[in-house]
Design a protein around this motif. Structure first.
Motif, PDB file in Angstrom:
ATOM      1  N   MET A  23       7.958  89.190  23.258  1.00  0.00           N
ATOM      2  CA  MET A  23       7.201  90.396  22.961  1.00  0.00           C
ATOM      3  C   MET A  23       8.214  91.497  22.635  1.00  0.00           C
ATOM      4  O   MET A  23       9.167  91.714  23.369  1.00  0.00           O
ATOM      5  CB  MET A  23       6.340  90.777  24.167  1.00  0.00           C
ATOM      6  N   THR A  24       7.982  92.196  21.566  1.00  0.00           N
ATOM      7  CA  THR A  24       8.882  93.274  21.184  1.00  0.00           C
ATOM      8  C   THR A  24       8.647  94.475  22.067  1.00  0.00           C
ATOM      9  O   THR A  24       7.629  94.584  22.761  1.00  0.00           O
ATOM     10  CB  THR A  24       8.653  93.676  19.712  1.00  0.00           C
ATOM     11  N   ARG A  25       9.566  95.360  22.036  1.00  0.00           N
ATOM     12  CA  ARG A  25       9.469  96.581  22.840  1.00  0.00           C
ATOM     13  C   ARG A  25       8.251  97.419  22.439  1.00  0.00           C
ATOM     14  O   ARG A  25       7.542  97.952  23.281  1.00  0.00           O
ATOM     15  CB  ARG A  25      10.753  97.383  22.660  1.00  0.00           C
ATOM     16  N   ALA A  26       7.966  97.537  21.136  1.00  0.00           N
ATOM     17  CA  ALA A  26       6.814  98.310  20.651  1.00  0.00           C
ATOM     18  C   ALA A  26       5.504  97.658  21.085  1.00  0.00           C
ATOM     19  O   ALA A  26       4.564  98.342  21.495  1.00  0.00           O
ATOM     20  CB  ALA A  26       6.861  98.433  19.124  1.00  0.00           C
ATOM     21  N   ALA A  27       5.449  96.327  21.029  1.00  0.00           N
ATOM     22  CA  ALA A  27       4.236  95.625  21.453  1.00  0.00           C
ATOM     23  C   ALA A  27       4.018  95.796  22.948  1.00  0.00           C
ATOM     24  O   ALA A  27       2.878  95.956  23.422  1.00  0.00           O
ATOM     25  CB  ALA A  27       4.320  94.152  21.083  1.00  0.00           C
TER      26      ALA A  27
END
Length: 158
Positions: free
Chosen positions: A1-5
């Motif tokens: 999971m990306t930081r923005a997600a």
């Protein structure tokens, strides 16, 4: 999971919690405040068009009269008289107009207290796109500790 997600997921979670916590309070505010609801039942045969209709409980009586005729898009009078021990503690009276099984929008009209103790106001109904004219006036009376409601069915002219 990306930081923005991850940040978006955390924001959605916090928003869901806030809605869950505050939604009942918002609903109570929209419904006219706190306090238990006492439903007063009027004579089901009475229609408040040009005539007085009443509903009573053990500590509050409500008598309502609408104009002689009620037509969509034409303002008409709403007159309410209160009686009983709770009448002296009333903080507000609202007339709500609803159509059963049809969402006609929010039709709330605050009534103003008069020197003679009655409550008066004007109301205006929309045109139903399905051609219906069966309405119900729901009077809501608020005291410091209790909410009262009485429903009065009537037919508007087309």
């Amino acid at each position: 999971m990306t930081r923005a997600a991850g940040a978006l997921f955390a924001l959605a979670l916090l928003l869901g919690i806030a809605i869950g916590v505050f939604a009942p309070r918002w609903r109570a505010w929209l419904d006219g405040g706190a306090g238990p609801l006492t439903v007063l039942t009027p004579d089901p045969a009475c229609r408040p068009l040009g005539a007085s209709c009443s509903a009573a409980g053990h500590d509050l009586g409500i008598t309502v009269r609408l104009g002689q005729t009620v037509r969509p898009l034409v303002a008409f009078p709403v007159e309410v008289r209160l009686s009983g021990p709770a009448a002296a503690a009333v903080r507000g009276v609202e007339a709500h107009f609803v159509m059963v099984d049809m969402d006609m929008g929010l039709m709330r009209f605050a009534l103003a207290p008069q020197p003679d103790g009655s409550w008066h106001g004007q109301a205006l109904l929309p045109v139903c796109s399905n051609g219906r004219s069966d309405w119900q006036l729901r009077l809501r009376v608020q005291t410091a500790g209790t909410r009262y409601e009485a429903g009065f069915p009537f037919q508007a002219e087309r």
